[in-house]
Design an enzyme around this catalytic site. Structure first.
Site, mmCIF file in Angstrom:
data_model
loop_
_atom_site.group_PDB
_atom_site.id
_atom_site.type_symbol
_atom_site.label_atom_id
_atom_site.label_comp_id
_atom_site.label_asym_id
_atom_site.label_seq_id
_atom_site.Cartn_x
_atom_site.Cartn_y
_atom_site.Cartn_z
ATOM 1 N N SER A 7 0.858 -1.191 0.000
ATOM 2 C CA SER A 7 0.000 0.000 0.000
ATOM 3 C C SER A 7 0.887 1.231 0.000
ATOM 4 C CB SER A 7 -0.893 0.008 1.246
ATOM 5 O OG SER A 7 -1.384 1.322 1.432
ATOM 6 N N HIS A 32 -1.153 -1.319 -4.315
ATOM 7 C CA HIS A 32 -2.414 -0.983 -3.652
ATOM 8 C C HIS A 32 -2.495 0.531 -3.445
ATOM 9 C CE1 HIS A 32 -5.888 -2.063 -1.104
ATOM 10 N NE2 HIS A 32 -5.464 -1.131 -0.253
ATOM 11 N N ASP A 34 -4.702 3.516 -1.954
ATOM 12 C CA ASP A 34 -5.756 3.836 -0.985
ATOM 13 C C ASP A 34 -6.321 5.241 -1.186
ATOM 14 O OD1 ASP A 34 -5.982 1.518 0.773
ATOM 15 O OD2 ASP A 34 -3.910 1.959 1.339
ATOM 16 N N MET A 36 -8.749 8.031 -0.010
ATOM 17 C CA MET A 36 -9.515 8.479 1.167
ATOM 18 C C MET A 36 -9.983 9.908 0.936
ATOM 19 S SD MET A 36 -7.106 6.986 4.173
ATOM 20 C CE MET A 36 -6.485 5.303 4.112
ATOM 21 N N HIS A 66 -8.310 1.021 -3.994
ATOM 22 C CA HIS A 66 -9.210 0.756 -2.864
ATOM 23 C C HIS A 66 -9.896 2.071 -2.523
ATOM 24 C CE1 HIS A 66 -9.423 -0.308 1.745
ATOM 25 N NE2 HIS A 66 -10.612 -0.185 1.205
ATOM 26 N N MET A 68 -12.090 4.439 -0.547
ATOM 27 C CA MET A 68 -12.739 4.723 0.739
ATOM 28 C C MET A 68 -13.293 6.132 0.575
ATOM 29 S SD MET A 68 -9.691 3.105 3.045
ATOM 30 C CE MET A 68 -8.542 3.202 1.670
ATOM 31 N N MET A 138 -11.300 -6.023 5.549
ATOM 32 C CA MET A 138 -10.533 -5.047 6.325
ATOM 33 C C MET A 138 -10.226 -5.646 7.696
ATOM 34 S SD MET A 138 -10.006 -2.332 4.472
ATOM 35 C CE MET A 138 -9.179 -1.415 5.777
ATOM 36 N N ASP A 180 -6.521 -6.572 4.325
ATOM 37 C CA ASP A 180 -5.889 -5.242 4.350
ATOM 38 C C ASP A 180 -5.898 -4.674 5.766
ATOM 39 O OD1 ASP A 180 -5.009 -2.671 3.824
ATOM 40 O OD2 ASP A 180 -6.677 -2.135 2.511
#
Ligand code: DX5
Ligand code: ZN
Length: 225
Positions: A7, A32, A34, A36, A66, A68, A138, A180
């Protein structure tokens, strides 16, 4: 069959391209990414323009986005344009889970659903499973790197493995299990034994000065399971 997905949340953002090249050379299978939004989760990272910027550095290594974030569908379209290969999102962030999954699949990408520690596996009805390539469990609450793995997650992975095996028996379609949060060389073996095959690791890789050694240590634990 096992994949390590570093990540980049824990990478040095001032030299992201170089950091990515380094972990790929060290044996990373996926990158990966992320996303957010300071809304769905209490943290803010990066978006499609950064995905597009790192694409030349990843070469043939897939970018695993991913999400979020919410709302989702327009963001999914932007990430498809930006070169994502895999996209997962959280069902709580989508008004229409099946529509969001179909959108990802319609452009030939692989789709995943990310389930928070408190989110039940009950959402995985056949109509949802039919659209899924992987399920992200998660093992921490989403939002930050460097958190501690929640041990109870192991039972959830075992349960999910049973669901995926039963689904495989009727459809011959394999759905992979990604985990993760809080993964390191001390717990990765147990997580694999519980049924996972894709392992996201941020701090366990990027907080080490020798990324080769960090990824090798994780892969070493996956030998002879
Ligand atoms: C948390 C992120 C993770 C995180 C993992 O919300 O989804 O991908 O970066 O970091 P570590 O491995 O440090 O727990
Ligand atoms: Zn993640």
């Amino acid at each position: 069959m096992y994949k390590i997905a570093p990540s980049i949340l824990s990478a040095d953002f001032a030299k992201l391209g170089q950091e990515i090249e380094e972990v790929i050379l060290a044996g990373a299978d996926w990158i990966h990414f992320d996303v957010m939004d300071n809304h769905y989760v209490p943290n803010l990272t990066f978006g499609p323009v950064v995905c597009k910027a790192i694409k030349p550095y990843t070469k043939s290594t897939p970018i695993d986005v991913h999400l979020m974030a919410e709302p989702l569908d327009s963001l999914i379209e932007s990430f498809i344009q930006a070169g994502a290969d895999y996209i997962s999102f959280h069902p709580e962030a989508s008004k229409h889970v099946h529509r969001s999954l179909s959108l990802i699949k319609s452009k030939g990408l692989k789709a995943g659903l990310a389930l928070n520690p408190a989110t039940s596996l009950d959402i995985l009805s056949d109509i949802v499973l039919d659209e899924l390539d992987y399920i992200l469990i998660m093992s921490v609450n989403p939002g930050f790197g460097g958190q501690i793995f929640i041990p109870k997650t192991l039972e959830k992975i075992q349960e999910l493995k049973k669901i995926c095996q039963a689904y495989y028996q009727t459809t011959s379609r394999l759905i992979e299990i990604q985990v993760d949060g809080g993964i390191n060389a001390n717990n990765i073996k147990k997580i694999a034994q519980a049924g996972a095959n894709i392992f996201v690791a941020g701090s366990a890789i990027f907080n080490q000065s020798d990324r080769n050694q960090a990824i090798s240590a994780l892969k070493q634990e996956l030998q002879n399971i």
